[in-house]
Structure formats: structure tokens, C-alpha cells
Design a protein around this motif. Structure first.
Motif, PDB file in Angstrom:
ATOM      1  N   ALA A  94      46.100 -17.681  17.188  1.00 39.13           N
ATOM      2  CA  ALA A  94      45.317 -17.997  15.985  1.00 39.13           C
ATOM      3  C   ALA A  94      43.863 -18.282  16.343  1.00 39.13           C
ATOM      4  N   GLY A  95      43.627 -18.955  17.465  1.00 43.67           N
ATOM      5  CA  GLY A  95      42.253 -19.240  17.886  1.00 43.67           C
ATOM      6  C   GLY A  95      41.487 -17.975  18.227  1.00 43.67           C
ATOM      7  N   VAL A  96      42.134 -17.046  18.916  1.00 42.35           N
ATOM      8  CA  VAL A  96      41.476 -15.782  19.257  1.00 42.35           C
ATOM      9  C   VAL A  96      41.211 -14.961  17.994  1.00 42.35           C
ATOM     10  N   ALA A  97      42.090 -15.060  16.994  1.00 42.28           N
ATOM     11  CA  ALA A  97      41.839 -14.366  15.725  1.00 42.28           C
ATOM     12  C   ALA A  97      40.561 -14.883  15.065  1.00 42.28           C
ATOM     13  N   VAL A  98      40.359 -16.202  15.088  1.00 44.26           N
ATOM     14  CA  VAL A  98      39.101 -16.761  14.575  1.00 44.26           C
ATOM     15  C   VAL A  98      37.924 -16.257  15.396  1.00 44.26           C
ATOM     16  N   ALA A  99      38.102 -16.206  16.721  1.00 48.98           N
ATOM     17  CA  ALA A  99      37.035 -15.720  17.595  1.00 48.98           C
ATOM     18  C   ALA A  99      36.687 -14.267  17.287  1.00 48.98           C
ATOM     19  N   PHE A 100      37.687 -13.445  17.001  1.00 44.76           N
ATOM     20  CA  PHE A 100      37.432 -12.039  16.652  1.00 44.76           C
ATOM     21  C   PHE A 100      36.587 -11.939  15.385  1.00 44.76           C
ATOM     22  N   ILE A 101      36.915 -12.759  14.374  1.00 44.50           N
ATOM     23  CA  ILE A 101      36.120 -12.759  13.137  1.00 44.50           C
ATOM     24  C   ILE A 101      34.675 -13.154  13.444  1.00 44.50           C
ATOM     25  N   ALA A 102      34.514 -14.180  14.278  1.00 42.04           N
ATOM     26  CA  ALA A 102      33.165 -14.640  14.628  1.00 42.04           C
ATOM     27  C   ALA A 102      32.400 -13.573  15.401  1.00 42.04           C
ATOM     28  N   ILE A 103      33.073 -12.904  16.335  1.00 46.16           N
ATOM     29  CA  ILE A 103      32.397 -11.893  17.153  1.00 46.16           C
ATOM     30  C   ILE A 103      31.985 -10.697  16.294  1.00 46.16           C
ATOM     31  N   ILE A 104      32.861 -10.270  15.388  1.00 45.64           N
ATOM     32  CA  ILE A 104      32.512  -9.153  14.500  1.00 45.64           C
ATOM     33  C   ILE A 104      31.283  -9.508  13.665  1.00 45.64           C
ATOM     34  N   ALA A 105      31.305 -10.697  13.058  1.00 40.99           N
ATOM     35  CA  ALA A 105      30.155 -11.128  12.247  1.00 40.99           C
ATOM     36  C   ALA A 105      28.896 -11.223  13.095  1.00 40.99           C
ATOM     37  N   ASP A 106      29.025 -11.780  14.288  1.00 39.94           N
ATOM     38  CA  ASP A 106      27.865 -11.934  15.171  1.00 39.94           C
ATOM     39  C   ASP A 106      27.266 -10.582  15.534  1.00 39.94           C
ATOM     40  N   ARG A 107      28.103  -9.637  15.916  1.00 44.88           N
ATOM     41  CA  ARG A 107      27.598  -8.329  16.339  1.00 44.88           C
ATOM     42  C   ARG A 107      26.963  -7.557  15.175  1.00 44.88           C
ATOM     43  N   ILE A 108      27.569  -7.655  13.993  1.00 45.90           N
ATOM     44  CA  ILE A 108      27.011  -6.942  12.837  1.00 45.90           C
ATOM     45  C   ILE A 108      25.638  -7.510  12.469  1.00 45.90           C
ATOM     46  N   ILE A 109      25.530  -8.836  12.387  1.00 49.92           N
ATOM     47  CA  ILE A 109      24.261  -9.438  11.981  1.00 49.92           C
ATOM     48  C   ILE A 109      23.213  -9.273  13.074  1.00 49.92           C
ATOM     49  N   SER A 110      23.622  -9.343  14.336  1.00 53.85           N
ATOM     50  CA  SER A 110      22.669  -9.098  15.428  1.00 53.85           C
ATOM     51  C   SER A 110      22.126  -7.678  15.363  1.00 53.85           C
ATOM     52  N   ALA A 111      23.006  -6.724  15.042  1.00 58.18           N
ATOM     53  CA  ALA A 111      22.547  -5.334  14.896  1.00 58.18           C
ATOM     54  C   ALA A 111      21.580  -5.196  13.723  1.00 58.18           C
ATOM     55  N   MET A 112      21.858  -5.896  12.620  1.00 61.25           N
ATOM     56  CA  MET A 112      20.944  -5.867  11.474  1.00 61.25           C
ATOM     57  C   MET A 112      19.589  -6.481  11.845  1.00 61.25           C
ATOM     58  N   ALA A 113      19.600  -7.585  12.600  1.00 61.88           N
ATOM     59  CA  ALA A 113      18.334  -8.211  13.025  1.00 61.88           C
ATOM     60  C   ALA A 113      17.553  -7.281  13.947  1.00 61.88           C
ATOM     61  N   ARG A 114      18.273  -6.594  14.822  1.00 62.62           N
ATOM     62  CA  ARG A 114      17.604  -5.673  15.746  1.00 62.62           C
ATOM     63  C   ARG A 114      16.959  -4.513  14.989  1.00 62.62           C
ATOM     64  N   ARG A 115      17.683  -3.956  14.029  1.00 65.71           N
ATOM     65  CA  ARG A 115      17.130  -2.861  13.226  1.00 65.71           C
ATOM     66  C   ARG A 115      15.949  -3.337  12.390  1.00 65.71           C
ATOM     67  N   SER A 116      16.030  -4.577  11.900  1.00 67.50           N
ATOM     68  CA  SER A 116      14.928  -5.121  11.111  1.00 67.50           C
ATOM     69  C   SER A 116      13.670  -5.263  11.965  1.00 67.50           C
ATOM     70  N   LYS A 117      13.837  -5.741  13.201  1.00 66.43           N
ATOM     71  CA  LYS A 117      12.688  -5.862  14.101  1.00 66.43           C
ATOM     72  C   LYS A 117      12.073  -4.493  14.400  1.00 66.43           C
ATOM     73  N   GLU A 118      12.927  -3.493  14.616  1.00 68.73           N
ATOM     74  CA  GLU A 118      12.418  -2.150  14.898  1.00 68.73           C
ATOM     75  C   GLU A 118      11.652  -1.601  13.704  1.00 68.73           C
ATOM     76  N   ARG A 119      12.177  -1.851  12.503  1.00 66.04           N
ATOM     77  CA  ARG A 119      11.519  -1.351  11.302  1.00 66.04           C
ATOM     78  C   ARG A 119      10.166  -2.006  11.083  1.00 66.04           C
ATOM     79  N   LEU A 120      10.074  -3.304  11.455  1.00 67.69           N
ATOM     80  CA  LEU A 120       8.825  -4.040  11.281  1.00 67.69           C
ATOM     81  C   LEU A 120       7.881  -3.897  12.472  1.00 67.69           C
ATOM     82  N   GLY A 121       8.336  -3.204  13.506  1.00 72.56           N
ATOM     83  CA  GLY A 121       7.497  -3.026  14.694  1.00 72.56           C
ATOM     84  C   GLY A 121       7.329  -4.282  15.503  1.00 72.56           C
ATOM     85  N   LEU A 122       8.365  -5.166  15.498  1.00 71.41           N
ATOM     86  CA  LEU A 122       8.270  -6.433  16.203  1.00 71.41           C
ATOM     87  C   LEU A 122       8.929  -6.400  17.571  1.00 71.41           C
ATOM     88  N   THR A 123       9.494  -5.268  17.975  1.00 68.51           N
ATOM     89  CA  THR A 123      10.170  -5.210  19.271  1.00 68.51           C
ATOM     90  C   THR A 123       9.152  -4.940  20.369  1.00 68.51           C
TER      91      THR A 123
END
Length: 665
Positions: free
Chosen positions: A636-665
Motif C-alpha cells: 500500500a505504501g509503494v502504491a502511494v509512492a507510485f501516485i506521487a512519482i507519476i504526479a511529480d514527473r508529469i508536473i516536472s515535465a510541464m515546468a520544463r516545457r514552460s521554461k523552454e517556451r519562455l526561454g528561461l532554460t
């Protein structure tokens, strides 16, 4: 303009994915009835993977049969327990229990613990050394508060745990950080382990640790170190990697060996950043004391837990405030050390007092208070007759609020349950497991590419394959609603604080207070006001997860390039247009990082709210803890961790794309 944005290919993809998922969620039960196919709504039992049984068998084998030749695994864990128990017993004797010879009725006290005046004076002296007399006065007031309000004994037991757990966590984290700095392959290998350590719920740590180390304070210390160490590893790695190249080059030119380079150049140069990691270890250790009390930690954590179980609102708030007071003192002192400048070296012919004035003063304080305590009891122990209590005040305040505002509170609860919580819950819990796996993979793939999509799909499939789909969807629903509300409150507060200096000071103080409150403390007033249930869990999660939404929003707005703001003003933007057209778009990466951290805190708190009646993955972990079922708790703990990791990776990818779009990288 708005219509154009809503009809772009990306927008149409998200609208389509939501519409299909909503339709299947709404009619999944009818489909199951029409086709007589139960597998549509519940993962087939015959297909489930018995990870729970495998893990339980593996843990049993470790304890009963595993051997390293000269010693067994059980003997290894007992040896580690013994190593930790020696300094813990010494710290507890020094601060709380005194030094005792013998057992039971034959026990004789050899020496009492440090007096309350000695501990307070030493804390004041450390704060003065770290910064100034203002900080010293604050720290002194915190420790005097513990004595006056009768929390001294429990507070010293808690402080003894922190005194042992923090050095172990700091040294272990620094050692792993140095290894990551020296070997990039080791950092890459360790990163997923750290991700799991930071996303697996705290309760899940307790189950295998209880199984391996038994019930008692040593097990609690092991759990605390595991929970608090990952931030130190990450901070140490980053701190060493960001040491200026000029400093490293100077070390090479001075002829430093590899060892000298590390301990004479890199670590001292990274000292201020490393102290940030130390601060995180301290705060996480204090956050763990209540949870660790479930497996024998004692101290203030046990007092809060007992109050929560018996619904003793006054006693629970008093013990919780004592933890907050310790947290404030340790947090401010560790932050002061992070910015402290090195001392001026004393003259070579200086005496002991000139070279080590604070150590000499500490010795005199300990010796003086010990001798005075032999003749004046007040010096050794704060008189019980002079203690105060706020318990009746809190009891009366909660009773008055419940009686006076019962209808209002009940109306608020009913509104949120009827119009938000229940509809969202029906949507998520109605999603068929196959649809959920595909939707998670498509959403992650659309944001971060096929690798992220595959990872999200596999992790979601594993959650379904262990028979935890319904519990996982309940977790996602509660986390999603809580994050939505926390973000809706936090971002406007952060924007307001980011644009006005006075607001920034007030909001910063409020957020600092929220961050120093241990997670369990939120449950006591929430349960008193709203009783147990998912609404109470949501309120507690919102309060706990609010801080990063505010902080990152304020940071994003304040860090916008002044030249961009000047360009907006030259273009004739009104203050409203400047905010919506310039500041917020440029602050998008920070806002996304704030969302990421809000989700992480919400998930960690959501597991703790299992104590107030939720029926999600947190409840599965808590049930496993009460039954000492290692397999169930870890799965059950690893299942929670999987949810957290999926959310983390998706939002990190969105932040990375946002920086690229704004020319902040």
C-alpha cells in the motif's frame, strides 16, 4: 481568443480524454450489468499479483533463516539496535531520566539529569553564538514555556530522540551526498531510491521497522532517520556540485589531496547550503516524533497521540504547542547557523577562556546548576505548583465554537460534501481500472513523451494488479480536491505577498507557523470541529499542504525580471494587465513547482488522516501497522509512492516545457 485556445490540438486532446473517462466512469456499473462482466469495475482476483504474500514471506525468511555465516540477520538488527541504544540512553539520562544504577526496586540514582535552568541556559548560549541576543531571548522563552506549562519531562524525552536522530541523519546524508558527488553513476542509481523514500508514506516505514527491530524507542529512531535523511542527501549533492570552480582550482593549486580537497575545501565552502539540509533533517525529525510514538518513541508525540485517541482536546493542543515551540527554537537556531560568518581566529598566546569562551561558560553552567540544585530544589526541577495549564481554555473554546457555530460548520461541511467531494469521488471511484491505466499513460505521454507515458501506465497497472484500485482512486480523489482548494487559496495569497513587502512579512510568518506544526497537530482541532470523516481529512490536508503553494507563488512573482516589468509599463499595461500578461506567465514554472510540492505534502498528510476515518491507501497502511502485516503495509505504501512519482514527473515535465517556451532554460 479564448475559443482559439480551447480548440487547439492540445486542448482538444485533454477535452477528449476527460470526456471519454467521464462517460466510462458514469456508466461503468451499467456496462458491468449489461455484459455481466465484473472485470470492468474490479480487477479480476485470478489476475492479481501476490506481492503482499511474497514480501511477508521474504521478511519472515530474513528474521528466521537469513544468515551471513558468522551471524544471522536477526543478530545484525539487534547489533544495530544496540549501537543506537547506547547514545540514546545516554542522551535520555542526561536530559530527562538521570543516571541510574540497578534495576527495579534496587535502582539507585547516581546523578540527576541536567536541570531545567541548565538546559535553558545552554540553549540560550547556543542561540547567542549562532546569531544575537534577539534569537537567544526567543529560544530562552521557548524553553521556559515548556517548564511553565508542565511539558518539560516529555519535551526532554523528545529532544533526546532528536539529539540522536539528527546527527545520524546528517552524517549519513552527507556521506551519501559525497558518494553521489564523486560518482555520478551512484547518484543516478540512488535517485529512484530517494524518490521512494520521500514518497512512501511514513506509516509504511513503521511496519517493516517494527518487524525487524521490535517495539521501542530504537525502532522509532531508525524510522526517524530513514524519513529525515533523503533531503540531506539531495542538499549535500547539490551543495558540493555548486561550489565555485575557482575555489576548487585554488585547492588544486595548493596541492590538496583528494581527502583534503573534500574536507578542507569543498565541505567548508558548501557549509551554508549544507546547513539548509541540516534544518530539513531537524524539522522532519520533529514531524516524525508523533508518528514514531506508535512504535514506542514516547515523549510529546505519545502525549499528542493519547490525546487524539481519547479526544482530549486541551491536552492534545498543549502537547502539540510544546512540539511547535521546540520546532521554532531548533528551526531558528539552525537557520542562524546557515548564515553565520566564521569566527575571527584568537591570538596564539590566548588562554583557554579566550579560545573557547562558550565551552567554558557551558561547563560552568552545568557545574553551577548541579551544585545549586543539591540545595535549592527550584534550580533542579521547576516547581509543579507554579506550572500553568491552558487545557481548560482550549476545551472551553472548542465547546463554545461547537455550540455557537454548529449550524454554520455543519452547513459548510454539507455544502462541500454535496457539491464537491461526493461528485468528484463518484467520478474517480467509477473509473474502470483498464480505462484508468490507459488514461494515465496517455496523459503522461502527452506531457512528457512516450517514456513517461510508459512509466505511468506500468505503475498504474501495478496498483490495479495488487487489488488496490478502489483505494488508490479514493486517494487520488481526496488528494486532488485538497490540492485544488489549497492551491486556490495559496496562489492568490502568494501573489499578494509577492507584490507587497508588508504582506510578504505577515504571510511569511503565517506560513512559517504552518510549516512548524507537526502533521498530527492539525487533526485535533479539525476532528473537534467537524468530527471524523473525509471532510475532516480534507481540511487537515489543505492546512498542511498550503505552505508551498504560497511560497512558490510569492517567489515566482518576486523573481520576475525587472526589465520585463519595465517593458510592460512602457507598453502601457495597467497593474491588472501587468499581473496577468507579464508576471504570471513568467512565474508559471515556479507555480508548477509549487503545485508539485503541494501534491507531495498532500499525499504525505493524507496517509496520516487515516486516523480520522478515510477509506483509502492510507487506511490500508494503518491497518497493516496495527496488524504488523509487513507485506500489506509495503504494498500500500509503494502504491502511494507510485501516485506521487507519476504526479511529480508529469508536473516536472510541464515546468520544463514552460521554461523552454519562455526561454528561461
Amino acid at each position: 481568443m479564448m475559443w482559439r485556445r480551447l480548440t487547439t490540438p492540445a486542448a482538444l486532446f485533454w477535452w477528449g480524454l476527460f470526456a471519454v473517462t467521464w462517460l466510462l466512469s458514469s456508466y461503468s456499473f451499467q456496462l458491468y450489468k449489461a455484459f455481466d462482466a465484473r472485470w470492468i469495475i474490479r480487477f479480476p482476483k485470478g489476475w492479481q499479483i501476490n506481492f503482499e504474500g511474497w514480501i511477508s514471506d521474504a521478511m519472515r525468511w530474513l528474521l528466521e533463516d537469513a544468515t551471513f555465516g558468522l551471524f544471522t540477520f536477526r543478530e545484525l538488527t539487534r547489533f544495530i539496535s544496540g549501537l543506537i541504544e547506547i547514545p540514546y540512553d545516554a542522551a535520555r539520562a542526561l536530559l530527562a531520566d538521570g543516571f541510574i544504577s540497578g534495576l527495579g526496586s534496587n535502582a539507585v540514582e547516581i546523578a540527576p539529569p541536567l536541570s531545567w535552568l541548565a538546559v535553558t541556559a545552554l540553549a540560550v548560549m547556543i542561540a547567542r553564538y549562532a546569531k544575537d541576543w534577539g534569537l537567544a531571548a526567543l529560544v530562552g522563552a521557548c524553553f521556559v514555556y515548556l517548564a511553565i506549562f508542565g511539558q518539560w519531562q516529555s519535551a526532554m524525552v523528545t529532544l533526546a530522540s532528536v539529539v540522536i536522530a539528527v546527527p545520524i541523519g546528517v552524517m549519513g546524508g552527507l556521506a551519501l551526498g559525497i558518494a553521489c558527488y564523486r560518482a555520478p553513476w551512484f547518484e543516478r542509481a540512488l535517485r529512484p531510491v530517494l524518490d521512494l523514500m520521500q514518497t512512501v508514506p511514513i506509516f509504511a516505514y513503521l511496519v517493516p521497522i517494527l518487524f525487524l527491530f521490535g517495539f521501542g524507542p530504537v525502532s522509532a529512531l531508525v524510522a526517524t532517520v530513514i524519513y529525515a535523511m533523503p533531503p540531506m542527501v539531495r542538499v549535500a549533492t547539490v551543495a558540493l556540485q555548486t561550489v565555485p570552480p575557482e575555489v576548487v582550482e585554488a585547492g588544486h593549486m595548493a596541492g590538496c589531496t583528494k581527502r583534503q580537497m573534500m574536507w578542507k575545501v569543498l565541505v567548508p565552502s558548501a557549509g551554508p547550503t549544507l546547513m539548509v539540509g541540516v534544518n530539513q533533517v531537524i524539522m522532519l525529525s520533529l514531524n516524525m516524533v508523533i508518528i514514531a510514538s506508535m512504535i514506542g518513541a514516547g515523549g510529546l508525540g505519545f502525549d499528542v497521540l493519547s490525546a487524539l485517541r481519547s479526544l482530549d482536546i486541551g491536552g492534545g493542543i498543549e502537547a502539540g504547542l510544546a512540539i511547535v515551540v521546540i520546532a521554532i527554537a531548533l528551526d531558528r537556531v539552525s537557520q542562524a547557523f546557515a548564515t553565520r560568518l566564521p569566527d575571527v581566529a584568537p591570538a596564539q598566546d590566548a588562554g583557554l577562556v579566550q579560545r573557547h569562551p562558550y565551552l567554558v561558560a557551558a561547563g560552568l553552567i552545568v557545574a553551577g546548576t548541579y551544585l545549586l540544585g543539591l540545595f535549592i530544589p527550584f534550580v533542579q526541577d521547576y516547581p509543579e505548583r507554579l506550572t500553568l495549564t491552558t487545557s481548560p481554555f482550549w476545551e472551553d473554546a472548542m465547546r463554545w465554537i461547537n455550540v455557537t457555530f454548529f449550524d454554520t460548520l455543519d452547513a459548510i461541511k454539507s455544502f462541500f460534501l454535496t457539491w464537491l467531494l461526493l461528485p468528484v469521488k463518484r467520478f474517480f471511484t467509477g473509473i474502470p481500472w483498464a480505462c484508468g491505466i490507459i488514461a494515465a499513460g496517455l496523459a503522461a505521454g502527452r506531457v512528457g513523451g512516450w517514456r513517461l507515458g510508459a512509466m505511468a501506465g506500468i505503475m498504474t497497472a501495478l496498483i490495479a494488479s495488487v487489488g488496490l484500485w478502489n483505494e488508490a482512486m479514493t486517494t487520488v480523489y481526496l488528494c486532488g480536491v485538497s490540492v485544488l482548494i489549497a492551491y486556490a487559496i495559496g496562489v492568490p495569497l502568494g501573489i499578494w505577498a509577492g507584490q507587497r513587502a508588508r504582506a510578504h512579512a505577515w504571510v511569511g510568518a503565517f506560513i512559517d507557523t504552518l510549516q512548524t506544526l507537526p502533521s498530527f497537530v492539525y487533526l485535533i482541532p479539525v476532528v473537534m470541529l467537524f468530527r471524523v470523516g473525509e471532510f475532516s481529512a480534507m481540511v487537515a490536508v489543505v492546512l498542511y499542504a498550503l505552505a508551498p503553494a504560497v511560497r512558490y507563488a510569492a517567489h515566482g512573482v518576486r523573481s520576475v525580471d525587472p526589465q520585463m516589468i519595465e517593458a510592460g509599463l512602457v507598453a502601457g499595461c495597467t497593474p491588472r494587465q501587468l499581473l496577468w500578461r507579464v508576471k504570471l506567465p513568467l512565474a508559471t514554472p515556479s507555480l508548477l513547482l509549487g503545485l508539485n510540492q503541494t501534491i507531495m505534502l498532500a499525499l504525505s498528510m493524507l496517509v496520516i488522516t487515516a486516523l480520522v476515518g478515510t477509506r483509502d491507501l492510507g487506511q490500508e497502511v494503518y491497518i497493516a501497522l496495527t496488524k504488523a502485516n509487513t507485506g500489506q503495509g509495503i504494498v500500500a505504501g509503494v502504491a502511494v509512492a507510485f501516485i506521487a512519482i507519476i504526479a511529480d514527473r508529469i508536473i516536472s515535465a510541464m515546468a520544463r516545457r514552460s521554461k523552454e517556451r519562455l526561454g528561461l532554460t
